[in-house]
Design a protein around this motif. Structure first.
Motif, PDB file in Angstrom:
ATOM      1  N   LYS A   1      12.750  -9.409  -8.972  1.00 49.42           N
ATOM      2  CA  LYS A   1      11.605  -8.902  -9.727  1.00 49.42           C
ATOM      3  C   LYS A   1      10.598  -8.208  -8.810  1.00 49.42           C
ATOM      4  N   THR A   2      11.110  -7.247  -8.057  1.00 45.92           N
ATOM      5  CA  THR A   2      10.264  -6.468  -7.162  1.00 45.92           C
ATOM      6  C   THR A   2      10.548  -4.985  -7.309  1.00 45.92           C
ATOM      7  N   VAL A   3       9.546  -4.188  -6.968  1.00 42.87           N
ATOM      8  CA  VAL A   3       9.711  -2.739  -6.807  1.00 42.87           C
ATOM      9  C   VAL A   3       9.360  -2.428  -5.362  1.00 42.87           C
ATOM     10  N   THR A   4      10.253  -1.693  -4.679  1.00 40.34           N
ATOM     11  CA  THR A   4      10.069  -1.384  -3.266  1.00 40.34           C
ATOM     12  C   THR A   4       9.906   0.115  -3.069  1.00 40.34           C
ATOM     13  N   PHE A   5       8.957   0.504  -2.241  1.00 43.28           N
ATOM     14  CA  PHE A   5       8.682   1.908  -1.937  1.00 43.28           C
ATOM     15  C   PHE A   5       9.000   2.171  -0.468  1.00 43.28           C
ATOM     16  N   LYS A   6       9.767   3.229  -0.214  1.00 44.69           N
ATOM     17  CA  LYS A   6      10.066   3.616   1.151  1.00 44.69           C
ATOM     18  C   LYS A   6       9.969   5.138   1.272  1.00 44.69           C
ATOM     19  N   PRO A   7       9.141   5.658   2.183  1.00 40.58           N
ATOM     20  CA  PRO A   7       9.062   7.116   2.345  1.00 40.58           C
ATOM     21  C   PRO A   7      10.444   7.711   2.616  1.00 40.58           C
TER      22      PRO A   7
ATOM     23  N   ASP B   1       0.854  -1.188   0.000  1.00 45.95           N
ATOM     24  CA  ASP B   1       0.000   0.000   0.000  1.00 45.95           C
ATOM     25  C   ASP B   1       0.889   1.238   0.000  1.00 45.95           C
ATOM     26  N   VAL B   2       0.741   2.064  -1.021  1.00 45.47           N
ATOM     27  CA  VAL B   2       1.590   3.244  -1.186  1.00 45.47           C
ATOM     28  C   VAL B   2       0.737   4.499  -1.049  1.00 45.47           C
ATOM     29  N   SER B   3       0.951   5.240   0.035  1.00 46.40           N
ATOM     30  CA  SER B   3       0.225   6.481   0.281  1.00 46.40           C
ATOM     31  C   SER B   3       0.874   7.604  -0.512  1.00 46.40           C
ATOM     32  N   LEU B   4       0.137   8.188  -1.449  1.00 49.12           N
ATOM     33  CA  LEU B   4       0.718   9.188  -2.340  1.00 49.12           C
ATOM     34  C   LEU B   4       1.021  10.480  -1.588  1.00 49.12           C
TER      35      LEU B   4
END
Length: 426
Positions: free
Chosen positions: A414-420, A365-368
């Motif tokens: 084969k992943t994309v990772t999101f970190k604030p 879950d990526v909070s914009l």
């Protein structure tokens, strides 16, 4: 020579090899915002208007590539290609010659303008002259490299490439290899395009730096040297820092990091496809009802994550639901975009605060960021940077939805990772 001397040489060689590997495996360089103050032709609002046109042209172009037809003329515009792209500084040749390319996960070919320029667009930096590089080599037509990069052959038996993008910008020239230097890391014998005939690009760049998934992409060709990893951190502010990293510098971890798998199309392997399950505004959730035109391999994906597109494109029905909910939750009266482009706008004098918008990917879950979801699109008007797909059935997760995140790509996992993240600190 004694065995002790031999052992010492082996140890020294191993140490030097390790130091060299560390140099090329972890590099970080700054990215330039498309509306950076360093751009002498910048206009306060033109860049976001160009970003809108860029997004429409790009979606139509991707649609045509996936279907094998050319209907991109539906959204032909006079926009410049970096209307949505951040620009990366790197060097080519020996000795290193500084050049600038649009960092683009939606393109695979890295190319720069080259002398002699038969027909080139004006650029602010000097143009690379391969005659001044001791490590420059053209690619023979009968080589394996030529077969995967291009199939055109010159009278001199030199492999050629010829690319026309969705907005009709164009580049053509020699397929070559040379040393590419990024920050303090150098990569030898990198295949790239030496463009002698180019048009339609902004003068602040020299070409494109391809970060897509195909076999000609920089990150795919050199995946062993960079451990299959790259990451970027984008700021929405023109005068704030953004950056891109490769190798060990691009490892994204932490308790607040979330990862989602990416898939690649069986026949169009440039793009990174993510699985977007829904989007939410506040406590209202809107699932994706439409499927993508892509036929993917071991996983499914319905949205392309694209650093070269600024706006996010979602299904029309989802956009309408999201727009309706936002108008209920935002305590201000919407106004029309004078140019009829953006679907939801407000007066900047209202000083409104938008509810939290979350993109719900498979497993992440990526909070914009609030700094990315609304942008000032004109004097006194702020508009939502999420737009409907207009029934093209191509969905794009653009870079304004990725701002204030460290976004890491791992080609092996084969992943994309999101970190604030605060992109100004690196």
């Amino acid at each position: 020579m004694s065995s002790k001397s031999m052992d010492l040489i082996v140890v020294l060689t191993s140490v030097l090899a390790l130091l060299f590997a560390q140099t090329i495996n972890g590099v970080t360089v700054e990215l330039i915002h498309p509306n950076s103050p360093s751009n002498p032709n910048r206009n306060q609002f033109d860049w976001i208007r160009q970003a809108y046109n860029n997004t429409r042209s790009r979606a139509a172009f991707i649609h045509s590539r996936l279907l094998g037809v050319d209907d991109s003329s539906k959204f032909k515009t006079d926009m410049i290609p970096n209307g949505g792209g951040y620009i990366m500084k790197y060097s080519v040749g020996t000795p290193p010659f500084e050049t600038y390319g649009i960092a683009d996960t939606g393109s695979d070919v890295t190319w720069t303008q080259c002398q002699p320029c038969t027909d080139c667009f004006p650029q602010t930096p000097p143009i690379f002259d391969p005659k001044n590089s001791n490590s420059y080599k053209t690619t023979p037509c009968d080589s394996d490299a030529c077969s995967i990069f291009g199939s055109i052959c010159s009278d001199q038996k030199v492999c050629q490439y010829d690319i026309t993008y969705g907005d009709q910008s164009h580049t053509a020239g020699d397929v070559a290899t040379d040393t590419l230097t990024i920050g303090d890391g150098s990569f030898t014998d990198v295949m790239f395009g030496c463009g002698h005939n180019n048009s339609g690009f902004p003068d602040v760049s020299s070409g494109i730096f391809g970060l897509g998934y195909s076999n000609v992409s920089f990150v795919k060709k050199l995946r062993n040297q960079i451990d299959g990893k790259f990451a970027y951190c984008l700021s929405p502010q023109p005068d704030s820092k953004s950056y891109i990293s490769f190798g060990t510098d691009a490892i994204v971890t932490g308790a607040d990091a979330v990862s989602t798998p990416f898939a690649v199309s069986l026949d169009k392997t440039i793009f990174y496809w993510l699985s977007l399950e829904s989007m939410s505004a506040g406590d209202k959730n809107f699932p994706v009802k439409q499927s993508s035109t892509s036929d993917t391999s071991d996983q499914t994906g319905n949205v392309i994550i694209d650093s070269g597109t600024m706006l996010t494109v979602i299904p029309t029905d989802m956009f309408n639901s999201l727009k309706s909910e936002l108008t209920k939750q935002i305590p201000a009266t919407p106004i029309d975009d004078p140019q009829g482009e953006f679907g939801l706008c407000y007066s900047t004098s209202d000083k409104f605060e938008a509810p939290k918008i979350v993109a719900h990917f498979s497993g992440a879950d990526v909070s914009l960021s609030s700094r990315g979801i609304f942008q000032q699109a004109g004097e006194g008007i702020s508009c939502l940077t999420i737009v409907p797909d207009q029934h093209l059935n191509i969905f794009i997760f653009g870079n304004l939805s990725e701002v204030d995140y460290l976004v890491g790509y791992d080609l092996k996992a084969k992943t994309v990772t999101f970190k604030p993240a605060d992109c100004s600190k690196f």
